[in-house]
Design a protein around this motif. Structure first.
Motif, mmCIF file in Angstrom:
data_model
loop_
_atom_site.group_PDB
_atom_site.id
_atom_site.type_symbol
_atom_site.label_atom_id
_atom_site.label_comp_id
_atom_site.label_asym_id
_atom_site.label_seq_id
_atom_site.Cartn_x
_atom_site.Cartn_y
_atom_site.Cartn_z
ATOM 1 N N THR A 197 0.843 -1.198 0.000
ATOM 2 C CA THR A 197 0.000 0.000 0.000
ATOM 3 C C THR A 197 0.877 1.247 0.000
ATOM 4 O O THR A 197 1.983 1.236 0.568
ATOM 5 N N PRO A 198 0.434 2.318 -0.634
ATOM 6 C CA PRO A 198 -0.746 2.384 -1.509
ATOM 7 C C PRO A 198 -0.442 1.767 -2.869
ATOM 8 O O PRO A 198 0.707 1.430 -3.134
ATOM 9 N N SER A 199 -1.432 1.661 -3.713
ATOM 10 C CA SER A 199 -1.169 1.147 -5.055
ATOM 11 C C SER A 199 -0.561 2.252 -5.926
ATOM 12 O O SER A 199 0.208 1.973 -6.842
ATOM 13 N N HIS A 200 -0.906 3.509 -5.620
ATOM 14 C CA HIS A 200 -0.365 4.637 -6.368
ATOM 15 C C HIS A 200 -0.159 5.793 -5.406
ATOM 16 O O HIS A 200 -1.063 6.114 -4.619
ATOM 17 N N GLN A 201 1.019 6.379 -5.457
ATOM 18 C CA GLN A 201 1.352 7.509 -4.595
ATOM 19 C C GLN A 201 1.889 8.625 -5.474
ATOM 20 O O GLN A 201 2.832 8.420 -6.240
ATOM 21 N N VAL A 226 8.331 10.046 1.339
ATOM 22 C CA VAL A 226 7.280 9.055 1.131
ATOM 23 C C VAL A 226 7.632 7.763 1.850
ATOM 24 O O VAL A 226 8.816 7.441 2.016
ATOM 25 N N ILE A 227 6.621 7.071 2.290
ATOM 26 C CA ILE A 227 6.796 5.750 2.894
ATOM 27 C C ILE A 227 5.919 4.771 2.130
ATOM 28 O O ILE A 227 4.703 4.952 2.033
ATOM 29 N N LEU A 228 6.558 3.760 1.605
ATOM 30 C CA LEU A 228 5.856 2.697 0.900
ATOM 31 C C LEU A 228 5.772 1.499 1.832
ATOM 32 O O LEU A 228 6.775 1.121 2.451
ATOM 33 N N ARG A 229 4.599 0.920 1.901
ATOM 34 C CA ARG A 229 4.368 -0.153 2.876
ATOM 35 C C ARG A 229 4.147 -1.502 2.212
ATOM 36 O O ARG A 229 3.536 -1.600 1.158
ATOM 37 N N CYS A 230 4.624 -2.512 2.897
ATOM 38 C CA CYS A 230 4.526 -3.875 2.398
ATOM 39 C C CYS A 230 4.203 -4.778 3.581
ATOM 40 O O CYS A 230 4.720 -4.570 4.678
ATOM 41 N N ALA A 278 8.750 5.569 -10.235
ATOM 42 C CA ALA A 278 8.937 4.181 -10.660
ATOM 43 C C ALA A 278 7.862 3.326 -10.009
ATOM 44 O O ALA A 278 7.099 3.794 -9.160
ATOM 45 N N MET A 279 7.847 2.065 -10.401
ATOM 46 C CA MET A 279 7.039 1.055 -9.726
ATOM 47 C C MET A 279 7.945 0.400 -8.700
ATOM 48 O O MET A 279 9.060 -0.015 -9.039
ATOM 49 N N TYR A 280 7.503 0.336 -7.465
ATOM 50 C CA TYR A 280 8.298 -0.263 -6.396
ATOM 51 C C TYR A 280 7.652 -1.575 -5.976
ATOM 52 O O TYR A 280 6.476 -1.610 -5.606
ATOM 53 N N PHE A 281 8.440 -2.630 -6.036
ATOM 54 C CA PHE A 281 7.954 -3.963 -5.687
ATOM 55 C C PHE A 281 8.609 -4.437 -4.399
ATOM 56 O O PHE A 281 9.825 -4.351 -4.242
ATOM 57 N N CYS A 282 7.798 -4.975 -3.538
ATOM 58 C CA CYS A 282 8.282 -5.667 -2.349
ATOM 59 C C CYS A 282 8.233 -7.161 -2.648
ATOM 60 O O CYS A 282 7.356 -7.638 -3.389
ATOM 61 N N THR A 303 3.793 -0.629 -5.916
ATOM 62 C CA THR A 303 3.285 0.731 -5.675
ATOM 63 C C THR A 303 3.865 1.619 -6.760
ATOM 64 O O THR A 303 5.091 1.675 -6.932
ATOM 65 N N ARG A 304 2.979 2.293 -7.470
ATOM 66 C CA ARG A 304 3.459 3.233 -8.489
ATOM 67 C C ARG A 304 3.707 4.572 -7.818
ATOM 68 O O ARG A 304 2.771 5.181 -7.286
ATOM 69 N N LEU A 305 4.940 5.022 -7.811
ATOM 70 C CA LEU A 305 5.303 6.310 -7.218
ATOM 71 C C LEU A 305 5.518 7.315 -8.336
ATOM 72 O O LEU A 305 6.309 7.072 -9.249
ATOM 73 N N THR A 306 4.781 8.408 -8.268
ATOM 74 C CA THR A 306 4.929 9.500 -9.232
ATOM 75 C C THR A 306 5.398 10.737 -8.488
ATOM 76 O O THR A 306 4.712 11.216 -7.569
#
Lengths: 112, 109
Positions: free
Chosen positions: A7-11, A19-23, A88-92, A107-110
């Motif tokens: 989460t999220p799917s798009h940020q 930013v914090i990307l969660r897995c 980019a797209m970030y994959f966990c 998560t797609r980060l823009t």
């Protein structure tokens, strides 16, 4: 069947923001990874994490990046001050044994 | 340094035709090789790994150390095989994956 969730799917964020990307990895897995894929390019390794510490990191994973497993279930990737090129797209991914890494949906980060 | 090369960005075939997705690698030691697949709007998932020597969904891949190749093959392509295919390499154990750029396979009816 258990899956890795992200989460999220798009940020969308502005340049310079954190930013914090969660897995949430699969529960009995022990090894955790972050990869990223810039649009049109290959999937690139960022960092791996085992036993509550970084086990390996790539040249991309500089001081702007950090990872944490704060509560035994979440695995987070923080980017302190985002740049346009972080879009980019970030994959966990997580892994228990036998080489198979299970990937999250990304998560797609823009960064604007 | 380890590297994975997938020379074709796109491979377009008709249903029932044979398919070969090429993968070459560069690595000084004894690598573990994998094929991952990503169907439209789905996550990356493991298709094959060379150590298991199994056939999944009719696909096979043989590691050729002399030619440093790990090509993915299927004798008769199906429309549902249309997807992005990534070849990947790992040095050992739980080590990280190095991916190729991927090949988009399109199977037409």
């Amino acid at each position: 069947e258990p899956e890795v969730t992200q989460t999220p799917s798009h940020q969308v964020t502005q340049m310079g923001q954190e930013v914090i990307l969660r897995c949430v990895p699969i529960s009995n897995h022990l090894y955790f990874y972050w990869y990223r894929q810039i649009l049109g390019q290959k999937v690139e390794f960022l960092v791996s994490f085992y036993n509550n510490e970084i086990s390996e990191k790539s040249e991309i994973f500089d001081d702007q990046f950090s990872v944490e497993r704060p509560d035994g279930s979440n695995f987070t990737l923080k980017i302190r001050s985002t740049k346009l090129e972080d879009s980019a797209m970030y994959f966990c991914a997580s892994c228990r044994s036998s080489y198979e890494q299970y990937f999250g949906p990304g998560t797609r980060l823009t960064v604007t | 340094a380890q590297r994975v090369t997938q020379p074709e960005k796109l491979l377009s075939v008709f249903k029932g035709a044979p398919v070969e997705l090429k993968c070459n690698y560069s690595y000084s030691g004894s690598p573990e090789l994998f094929w991952y697949v990503q169907y439209s709007r789905q996550r990356l998932q493991l298709l094959l790994r060379h150590i298991s020597r199994e056939s999944i969904k009719g696909f096979t891949a043989d590691l050729n150390k002399g030619e440093t190749s790990f090509h993915l093959k299927k004798p008769f392509a199906q429309e549902e095989d249309s997807a992005m295919y990534y070849c990947a390499l790992s040095s050992s154990g739980y080590s990280t994956l190095t991916f190729g750029k991927g090949t988009m396979l399109l199977v037409s009816p």
